[in-house]
Scaffold this motif. Structure first.
Motif, PDB file in Angstrom:
ATOM      1  N   ASP A 162       0.810  -1.225   0.000  1.00 43.17           N
ATOM      2  CA  ASP A 162       0.000   0.000   0.000  1.00 43.17           C
ATOM      3  C   ASP A 162       0.842   1.274   0.000  1.00 43.17           C
ATOM      4  OD1 ASP A 162       0.946  -0.245   2.603  1.00 43.17           O
ATOM      5  OD2 ASP A 162      -1.001   0.073   3.565  1.00 43.17           O
ATOM      6  N   ILE A 163       1.920   1.280   0.747  1.00 41.55           N
ATOM      7  CA  ILE A 163       2.706   2.515   0.862  1.00 41.55           C
ATOM      8  C   ILE A 163       3.349   2.908  -0.471  1.00 41.55           C
ATOM      9  CG2 ILE A 163       4.925   1.489   1.519  1.00 41.55           C
ATOM     10  CD1 ILE A 163       5.064   3.747   3.695  1.00 41.55           C
ATOM     11  N   ALA A 200      -7.325   1.214  -2.553  1.00 41.54           N
ATOM     12  CA  ALA A 200      -8.480   0.541  -3.148  1.00 41.54           C
ATOM     13  C   ALA A 200      -9.290   1.498  -4.013  1.00 41.54           C
ATOM     14  CB  ALA A 200      -9.346  -0.064  -2.048  1.00 41.54           C
ATOM     15  N   ARG A 201      -9.468   2.712  -3.555  1.00 40.13           N
ATOM     16  CA  ARG A 201     -10.208   3.691  -4.345  1.00 40.13           C
ATOM     17  C   ARG A 201      -9.442   4.099  -5.591  1.00 40.13           C
ATOM     18  NH1 ARG A 201     -12.786   7.461   0.559  1.00 40.13           N
ATOM     19  NH2 ARG A 201     -14.680   6.178   0.844  1.00 40.13           N
ATOM     20  N   ALA A 242     -12.161  -6.871  -8.039  1.00 33.74           N
ATOM     21  CA  ALA A 242     -12.248  -7.036  -6.593  1.00 33.74           C
ATOM     22  C   ALA A 242     -10.935  -6.610  -5.951  1.00 33.74           C
ATOM     23  CB  ALA A 242     -12.571  -8.481  -6.220  1.00 33.74           C
ATOM     24  N   ILE A 243     -10.990  -6.398  -4.629  1.00 31.06           N
ATOM     25  CA  ILE A 243      -9.814  -6.048  -3.833  1.00 31.06           C
ATOM     26  C   ILE A 243      -9.590  -7.164  -2.815  1.00 31.06           C
ATOM     27  CG2 ILE A 243      -8.772  -4.378  -2.254  1.00 31.06           C
ATOM     28  CD1 ILE A 243      -9.283  -3.167  -4.973  1.00 31.06           C
ATOM     29  N   LYS A 261     -13.323  -1.105   6.749  1.00 24.44           N
ATOM     30  CA  LYS A 261     -13.043   0.152   6.050  1.00 24.44           C
ATOM     31  C   LYS A 261     -13.182  -0.043   4.539  1.00 24.44           C
ATOM     32  CE  LYS A 261     -11.261   4.408   6.845  1.00 24.44           C
ATOM     33  NZ  LYS A 261     -11.566   5.321   7.970  1.00 24.44           N
ATOM     34  N   LEU A 262     -12.650  -1.146   4.043  1.00 25.50           N
ATOM     35  CA  LEU A 262     -12.699  -1.408   2.611  1.00 25.50           C
ATOM     36  C   LEU A 262     -14.109  -1.752   2.149  1.00 25.50           C
ATOM     37  CD1 LEU A 262      -9.423  -3.504   2.168  1.00 25.50           C
ATOM     38  CD2 LEU A 262      -9.830  -1.180   1.357  1.00 25.50           C
ATOM     39  N   VAL A 263     -14.774  -2.645   2.870  1.00 27.45           N
ATOM     40  CA  VAL A 263     -16.125  -3.060   2.472  1.00 27.45           C
ATOM     41  C   VAL A 263     -17.070  -1.865   2.421  1.00 27.45           C
ATOM     42  CG1 VAL A 263     -18.151  -4.401   3.183  1.00 27.45           C
ATOM     43  CG2 VAL A 263     -15.866  -5.429   3.291  1.00 27.45           C
TER      44      VAL A 263
END
Length: 473
Positions: free
Chosen positions: A43-44, A97-98, A106-107, A140-142
């Protein structure tokens, strides 16, 4: 597969670092995989990327500040590719994710990789000991993206602990849970614990995707069904079995490995895959044949051209390069094709151009014209500073003339071409002839060049004659 991606009754290419790049994913889809996972992307690194629509390759690229393409996808896999993320931070996970959600199906969050590059910073299998963070990330993702969210875990030391964790995960609203049937400290040489996966599958209402059977359970397509039955899972994902021969997904049976490698390389060339990544994937397919004549050529290759030559695909390489170049030219206006659109990068004047050797007469180059012009203006001669990009060994050069800097914003395949490109930028920015065929002053400089060459040859001849006369030779 139209609409929202389903994880029920599917066969998937598992996420594999360095293997799950675009060519391998497309190949797996061709051979019958229903879903393909990207390699784990941290992610970073991803959060710093910008989304770029690559019109030449017809891909969507997520490009890091250093111009490295971190993730690449295309329309062919859009409805079936799962973006797998390494994360330990809910907010950063959501930002990534955004960033990618409109280009993937999907993520997935990696919660099972036991290797240090994944576990450091609390990612991968390190998350298994922090269920509160697992829940925070997934919720958070869902709640924050429009595509399905899944996760991939390893089993815990006891079935009871594993079931407690997966039930908690299910409540976050995930669309599926992939389970690698080994403990965190176990490695591929250890047998997979099918009983644990069966226990998870029986306890959940969401699809469970079984993983870990490549060691001794899945050797062919028929074995996929047997692994599914042994685990009671809704679906199966394959890692090493697919890495060794992606045609394992074919219901009609696997293809000869050489044919598979050629098809892989065809995709690698089409999408301009990094040569070292292509080489790595090909070596995984070769496995115990890396010391063969072909294996040694593949290992020695330093470019896609050399990989193509190892497989006798020189014509395909040339054809693919020509097609990409034609597409690139077709997308450029006449001005941009010449690189005449000037921009500033700090204190450096830039143009987007590459040095095309065929546009200049033999023995004449833009560097020569720039040096000649500087001498006539009684300036110090131009100086060049060249850097090499680590990921693909491409070069970019900056030329300094009278304390002003010029460079091409594009990268070249060699230091020489990079220096020539920067000289072209300087000459065009200053409105000075650069030596292209048909330009004024080309014939004059060419004549001077020939005279200099002839004079140098004459000096060598006289020197050799003197040496012969005095008996030194």
């Amino acid at each position: 597969m139209a609409g929202r991606l389903s994880f029920s009754n599917i066969t998937a290419l598992a996420p594999m670092v360095r293997v799950g790049t675009l060519p391998m994913r497309l190949l797996a889809l061709d051979y019958g995989a229903d879903v393909v996972y990207s390699e784990e992307l941290i992610d970073i690194k991803m959060v710093q990327c910008r989304r770029v629509e690559n019109e030449v390759l017809q891909t969507v690229d997520f490009v890091a500040p250093d111009d490295r393409v971190m993730f690449q996808t295309c329309a062919k896999e859009k409805q079936r590719v799962v973006f797998q993320m390494g994360t330990a931070d809910p907010d950063r996970a959501l930002a990534v994710a955004r960033l990618v959600q409109k280009d993937v199906a999907a993520i997935d969050v990696n919660m099972g990789c036991p290797k240090e590059y994944s576990t450091k910073g609390g990612m991968g299998a390190a998350l298994l000991s922090d269920p509160d963070k697992i829940e925070a990330i997934l919720r958070k993702l869902v709640g924050g993206v429009a595509v399905p969210v899944t996760c991939k875990i390893r089993i815990l030391p006891s079935l009871e602990d594993t079931l407690t964790l997966v039930r908690r995960i299910e409540k976050t609203g995930v669309a599926a849970i992939a389970v690698h049937g080994r403990f965190k400290d176990e490695r591929p040489r250890h047998p997979v614990h099918c009983d644990y996966i069966r226990g998870v599958a029986g306890a959940l209402s969401v699809p469970v995707v079984a993983n870990g059977g490549s060691l001794d359970l899945v050797k062919s397509y028929d074995d996929i069904r047997a692994f599914k039955e042994a685990t009671g899972a809704s679906s199966v994902m394959l890692a090493r079995a697919a890495m060794w021969n992606p045609s394992v997904f074919r219901s009609a049976g696997p293809l000869p490995l050489h044919d598979v490698m050629i098809q892989y390389l065809t995709y690698a060339l089409r999408y301009d895959n990094h040569a070292f990544n292509s080489k790595y994937c090909l070596c995984q397919m070769l496995r115990d044949k890396v010391e063969s004549a072909l294996g040694k050529r593949v290992q020695a290759a330093q470019s896609n051209r050399e990989l193509s030559e190892a497989y006798g695909l020189e014509e395909l390489f040339q054809q693919t390069q020509a097609e990409l170049e034609a597409r690139r030219d077709a997308l450029l206006s006449p001005e941009r094709r010449r690189g005449d659109v000037i921009a500033m990068d700090g204190d450096v004047t830039t143009m987007a151009l590459k040095f095309q050797r065929r546009e200049y007469p033999p023995q004449l180059t833009p560097k020569m014209f720039l040096l000649e012009w500087s001498r006539r203006q009684k300036m110090e001669q131009p100086t060049y500073q060249t850097v090499q990009r680590a990921q693909d060994r491409a070069f970019q050069s900056t030329v300094t003339v009278q304390d002003r800097k010029y460079r091409s914003s594009l990268w070249e395949k060699s230091k020489k071409f990079a220096e020539q490109a920067s000289a072209v930028v300087c000459l065009r920015a200053l409105g000075i002839p650069e030596g292209r065929a048909g330009e004024e002053n080309v014939e004059r400089l060419h004549k001077r060049k020939m005279e200099d060459t002839c004079n140098a040859d004459e000096d060598k001849r006289k020197k050799k004659q003197v040496m012969n006369d005095d008996g030194s030779l």
